[in-house]
Design a protein around this motif. Structure first.
Motif, PDB file in Angstrom:
ATOM      1  N   ALA A 127       0.801  -1.279   0.008  1.00 16.47           N
ATOM      2  CA  ALA A 127      -0.023   0.136  -0.014  1.00 16.47           C
ATOM      3  C   ALA A 127       1.046   1.235   0.009  1.00 16.47           C
ATOM      4  O   ALA A 127       0.580   2.242  -0.748  1.00 16.47           O
ATOM      5  CB  ALA A 127      -0.922  -0.103   1.359  1.00 16.47           C
ATOM      6  N   MET A 132      -1.261   3.869  -1.804  1.00 19.89           N
ATOM      7  CA  MET A 132      -2.545   3.880  -1.179  1.00 19.89           C
ATOM      8  C   MET A 132      -2.368   4.125   0.372  1.00 19.89           C
ATOM      9  O   MET A 132      -3.587   4.293   1.204  1.00 19.89           O
ATOM     10  CB  MET A 132      -2.976   2.605  -1.358  1.00 19.89           C
ATOM     11  CG  MET A 132      -3.057   2.352  -2.785  1.00 19.89           C
ATOM     12  SD  MET A 132      -3.852   0.805  -3.266  1.00 19.89           S
ATOM     13  CE  MET A 132      -5.391   0.742  -2.637  1.00 19.89           C
ATOM     14  N   GLU A 133      -1.294   4.490   1.209  1.00 23.81           N
ATOM     15  CA  GLU A 133      -1.188   4.300   2.507  1.00 23.81           C
ATOM     16  C   GLU A 133      -0.218   5.545   2.410  1.00 23.81           C
ATOM     17  O   GLU A 133       1.085   5.528   1.979  1.00 23.81           O
ATOM     18  CB  GLU A 133      -0.616   3.158   3.034  1.00 23.81           C
ATOM     19  CG  GLU A 133      -0.850   3.367   4.742  1.00 23.81           C
ATOM     20  CD  GLU A 133      -2.265   3.207   5.346  1.00 23.81           C
ATOM     21  OE1 GLU A 133      -2.329   3.364   6.509  1.00 23.81           O
ATOM     22  OE2 GLU A 133      -3.151   2.914   4.526  1.00 23.81           O
ATOM     23  N   THR A 211      -9.390  -2.889  -4.775  1.00 17.82           N
ATOM     24  CA  THR A 211      -9.831  -1.592  -4.207  1.00 17.82           C
ATOM     25  C   THR A 211      -9.749  -0.654  -5.466  1.00 17.82           C
ATOM     26  O   THR A 211     -10.509   0.172  -5.500  1.00 17.82           O
ATOM     27  CB  THR A 211      -8.699  -0.982  -3.505  1.00 17.82           C
ATOM     28  OG1 THR A 211      -8.444  -1.879  -2.456  1.00 17.82           O
ATOM     29  CG2 THR A 211      -8.918   0.225  -3.101  1.00 17.82           C
ATOM     30  N   GLY A 283     -10.465   0.525   2.908  1.00 21.37           N
ATOM     31  CA  GLY A 283      -9.108   0.500   2.337  1.00 21.37           C
ATOM     32  C   GLY A 283      -8.344  -1.001   2.652  1.00 21.37           C
ATOM     33  O   GLY A 283      -8.811  -1.847   3.477  1.00 21.37           O
TER      34      GLY A 283
END
Length: 368
Positions: A127, A132-133, A211, A283
């Protein structure tokens, strides 16, 4: 309670309480399904045939979902790009499933629960790589998520490899969860660990792909329907070449049928739908962080249902898992609240810092 307060509470329940509850229930379900699968394969059931039938059942159950999704909301067209991504998701999912069930076949459900604790670490790293993180070592929330992930994985390995003294036992206690690991040969245990480690690397890859698909096509049940159909088809193609014995494809009313039905409905169908919904809502990192709970759930189910012996290592490890788990959840919550506070501060400071802009907005609003 005012309407505004009721609305805030409903949103809180939907975003916080409901995902937490459903993910814990799914982890309990997965431990039970893995145990049932292991029991069925010990009786001669083929894992390739199992995947074909289980995912076919899930696809049949979800067959009406594309029609209801179209009627209930406005969705973008289901174009070839989305279908190719779902096909790729199916390939990753099928590979993950065959690796996982092969690992359970060589090892045990307990070993699978132990190795599942690799998923949060893999997910967190992937991620971060795919942005994404957010990770900032100067941020308290980021440090909490990193530390919590490490602590959770450490606690899971303590449960697996440190037995300690016996705390409770029953006369009917057959074999403990720890003894089930010891009963397997060392070579089988290593092979099973290898397959399971590959599975739990592919699991976060599946999360991330899912996702991305949900951002383009936000219809959970429709995506899961096409996904389960793809996996069943891929498994049938592979099984046609791997399973040459026709008797393997004949399922009789025994534990194999029970395993296929339960996994098809509760695993492939409900579990995938819940995970897809949770991925869309919270998420991939949030979903993956429930994996360490499976080893604690396995120990608890062993004591309550099977009458297994509870050891000190299970208590210590489960406590450490809980500490790590809630540390990550605290980090996630702090990060979200920080973003909310920044947005609120920006909205409040806009009239003070930019009075001309605010007066312009007021003037435009009055003209409308």
């Amino acid at each position: 309670m005012s309407r505004g307060g009721a609305g805030e509470y409903s949103r809180y329940c939907y975003r916080e309480i409901l995902p937490f509850t459903t993910m814990v229930v799914m982890e309990c379900t997965n431990v039970g399904l893995n145990t049932l699968f292991k029991f069925a394969t010990n009786r001669g059931m083929s894992r390739h045939v199992f995947i074909v039938y289980a995912y076919a059942i899930a696809a049949v159950v979800l067959l009406p979902s594309p029609f209801f999704s179209r009627r209930s909301r406005i969705l973008p067209p289901l174009n070839s790009s989305i279908m190719l991504k779902i096909l790729f998701l199916g390939i990753v999912g099928y590979t993950s499933q065959i690796m996982g069930y092969t690992g359970i076949n060589y090892g045990s459900p307990t070993l699978a629960s132990a190795m599942s604790n690799l998923a949060p670490a893999y997910t967190f790293v992937l991620a971060v790589i795919f942005r994404m993180e957010k990770v900032a070592l100067s941020s308290t929330s980021s440090r909490a998520k990193i530390a919590g992930t490490i602590v959770s994985i450490s606690g899971a390995f303590i449960v697996t490899f440190y037995k300690g003294q016996s705390i409770s036992s029953t006369p009917s206690s057959p074999v403990s969860l720890h003894n089930s690991l010891q009963s397997s040969s060392q070579s089988n245990w290593m092979i099973g660990s290898l397959f399971l480690s590959v599975e739990y690397f592919l699991v976060p890859v599946w999360y991330i792909i899912q996702t991305h698909i949900m951002k383009e096509y936000p219809a959970e049940l429709t995506i899961v329907f096409f996904y389960t159909s793809c996996v069943s088809f891929l498994a049938a193609v592979v099984g046609f070449f791997v399973e040459q014995d026709p008797s393997q494809w004949k399922i009789r009313p025994n534990v194999a049928l029970a395993s296929i039905l339960c996994s098809g409905v509760f695993g492939c169908c409900i579990n995938n739908a819940v995970h897809t919904w949770a991925l869309h809502l919270r998420g991939p990192v949030y979903v993956a962080m429930f994996k360490p709970l499976s080893i604690a759930i396995a120990a608890a189910m062993g004591v309550i249902i099977l009458g297994d012996t509870l050891y000190l290592g299970s208590i210590i490890g489960a406590t450490i898992i809980a500490i790590g788990f809630y540390t990550v959840m605290w980090g996630k919550a702090k990060e979200e609240w920080g973003e909310l506070d920044e947005t609120t501060d920006l909205e409040i400071s806009t009239p003070e810092k930019y009075p001309l802009l605010q007066s312009y907005r007021t003037e435009v609003a009055q003209k409308r």
